[in-house]
Design a protein around this motif. Structure first.
Motif, mmCIF file in Angstrom:
data_model
loop_
_atom_site.group_PDB
_atom_site.id
_atom_site.type_symbol
_atom_site.label_atom_id
_atom_site.label_comp_id
_atom_site.label_asym_id
_atom_site.label_seq_id
_atom_site.Cartn_x
_atom_site.Cartn_y
_atom_site.Cartn_z
ATOM 1 N N SER A 1 0.833 -1.208 0.000
ATOM 2 C CA SER A 1 0.000 0.000 0.000
ATOM 3 C C SER A 1 0.865 1.255 0.000
ATOM 4 C CB SER A 1 -0.925 0.001 1.218
ATOM 5 O OG SER A 1 -1.837 -1.080 1.179
ATOM 6 N N GLU A 2 1.979 1.203 0.717
ATOM 7 C CA GLU A 2 2.894 2.351 0.728
ATOM 8 C C GLU A 2 3.472 2.598 -0.660
ATOM 9 O OE1 GLU A 2 3.321 4.425 3.063
ATOM 10 O OE2 GLU A 2 2.499 3.393 4.822
ATOM 11 N N GLU A 3 3.751 1.518 -1.392
ATOM 12 C CA GLU A 3 4.253 1.656 -2.762
ATOM 13 C C GLU A 3 3.195 2.299 -3.658
ATOM 14 O OE1 GLU A 3 7.245 1.038 -3.748
ATOM 15 O OE2 GLU A 3 8.038 -0.007 -1.991
ATOM 16 N N VAL A 4 1.941 1.941 -3.430
ATOM 17 C CA VAL A 4 0.843 2.509 -4.218
ATOM 18 C C VAL A 4 0.696 3.999 -3.908
ATOM 19 C CG1 VAL A 4 -1.631 2.409 -4.677
ATOM 20 C CG2 VAL A 4 -0.344 0.292 -4.349
ATOM 21 N N ILE A 5 0.760 4.346 -2.629
ATOM 22 C CA ILE A 5 0.669 5.753 -2.240
ATOM 23 C C ILE A 5 1.801 6.557 -2.881
ATOM 24 C CG2 ILE A 5 0.935 7.344 -0.295
ATOM 25 C CD1 ILE A 5 -0.617 5.288 1.394
ATOM 26 N N ALA A 6 3.003 5.992 -2.895
ATOM 27 C CA ALA A 6 4.146 6.677 -3.505
ATOM 28 C C ALA A 6 3.905 6.914 -4.996
ATOM 29 C CB ALA A 6 5.418 5.861 -3.289
ATOM 30 N N LEU A 7 3.355 5.901 -5.673
ATOM 31 C CA LEU A 7 3.070 6.063 -7.107
ATOM 32 C C LEU A 7 2.006 7.126 -7.331
ATOM 33 C CD1 LEU A 7 3.350 5.101 -10.072
ATOM 34 C CD2 LEU A 7 1.502 3.489 -9.597
ATOM 35 N N LEU A 8 0.933 7.078 -6.564
ATOM 36 C CA LEU A 8 -0.152 8.044 -6.728
ATOM 37 C C LEU A 8 0.342 9.469 -6.465
ATOM 38 C CD1 LEU A 8 -3.039 6.105 -4.932
ATOM 39 C CD2 LEU A 8 -2.741 6.415 -7.400
ATOM 40 N N ALA A 9 1.173 9.624 -5.429
ATOM 41 C CA ALA A 9 1.685 10.950 -5.093
ATOM 42 C C ALA A 9 2.596 11.495 -6.181
ATOM 43 C CB ALA A 9 2.434 10.894 -3.757
ATOM 44 N N ALA A 10 3.321 10.598 -6.852
ATOM 45 C CA ALA A 10 4.279 11.020 -7.874
ATOM 46 C C ALA A 10 3.629 11.300 -9.227
ATOM 47 C CB ALA A 10 5.360 9.951 -8.042
ATOM 48 N N ARG A 11 2.426 10.767 -9.438
ATOM 49 C CA ARG A 11 1.770 10.963 -10.731
ATOM 50 C C ARG A 11 1.381 12.429 -10.912
ATOM 51 N NH1 ARG A 11 2.533 7.589 -14.594
ATOM 52 N NH2 ARG A 11 0.863 8.765 -15.596
ATOM 53 N N PRO A 12 1.503 12.959 -12.135
ATOM 54 C CA PRO A 12 1.145 14.362 -12.369
ATOM 55 C C PRO A 12 -0.358 14.598 -12.398
ATOM 56 C CG PRO A 12 1.787 13.310 -14.427
ATOM 57 C CD PRO A 12 2.083 12.313 -13.337
#
Length: 235
Positions: A161-172
């Motif tokens: 879930s932390e990896e998913v949050i990191a991806l979502l936060a990084a998406r433009p």
């Protein structure tokens, strides 16, 4: 549409929707192949939610690489030009129905999906998670009845879930949909709420129904939220 409280500052300002896949064959029968598809009822569920999905203005779709989630995402957002397969939003590894097809095969069936996050990181071939399972000699060639000798833990799902949050936060993009699975999304909700999951999953939060859509809502990290328990339909 129900909302999910979020205390994670990384996602502040994002409009994120979480979606559980529609009804799959494994939800109604113990006889299924690896990576089972949606049922006829599941396809109807997708059709019934399509109108709502198209009103959300979703700019990016993050989808589990399993067939039932890909079918759901493709039906809810047909022809979407920014649909990305991501290994970390797949279902908990503990049942053979959650063993996915090789990326090359899935890519042929869903050519409109961006598979780049699944390539170059050791995910192209047969699902490496199959190593968690061992065949029962009594079942002969029926590999769908393999026993999971190393089921994925809830802390491991929360790390995903932390990896998913990191991806979502990084998406433009601002408006993003995540199409995933029952148990994983429950762990994801717990992380968003600042909670935790014990080995029995007792603090994991809500379980989405098939093809249910929820919106993530920012709240103060000190706010109180309510956990509601819903009957869990496997995977």
């Amino acid at each position: 549409m129900q909302s999910v409280d979020n205390v994670r500052k990384e996602l502040a300002g994002k409009e994120i929707y979480i979606i559980r896949h529609a009804q799959g064959e494994h939800n109604v029968s113990s006889k299924f192949s690896f990576d089972p598809p949606l049922t006829t009822e599941g396809l109807k569920q997708v059709k019934s939610q399509h109108k709502l999905a198209t009103t959300l203005g979703v700019e990016c779709v993050i989808v589990s690489p399993l067939r039932r989630t890909l079918q759901t995402a493709d039906g809810l957002f047909p022809g979407h030009g920014n649909m990305i397969a991501f290994e970390h939003v797949r279902e908990v590894m503990g049942e053979t129905c959650n063993i996915r097809l090789p990326v090359a095969e899935a890519e042929k069936n869903f050519p409109g999906v961006d598979w780049r996050l699944m390539k170059g990181v050791g995910l192209e071939g047969p699902d490496r998670e199959i190593a968690r399972f061992v065949a029962d000699d009594r079942d002969g060639d029926d590999l769908t009845k393999m026993e999971c000798r190393d089921p994925e833990s809830f802390p491991a799902m929360m790390q995903r879930s932390e990896e998913v949050i990191a991806l979502l936060a990084a998406r433009p993009e601002t408006k993003i949909a995540v199409v995933s699975h029952c148990v994983f999304l429950a762990a994801f909700i717990a992380v968003l709420r600042g909670g935790f999951a014990d080995e029995n999953g007792d603090e994991m939060g809500d379980y989405l129904e098939n093809c249910e859509i929820r919106i993530i809502q920012d709240v103060s990290p000190t706010s109180t939220f309510r956990r509601t328990k819903a009957k869990k339909d496997q995977n």
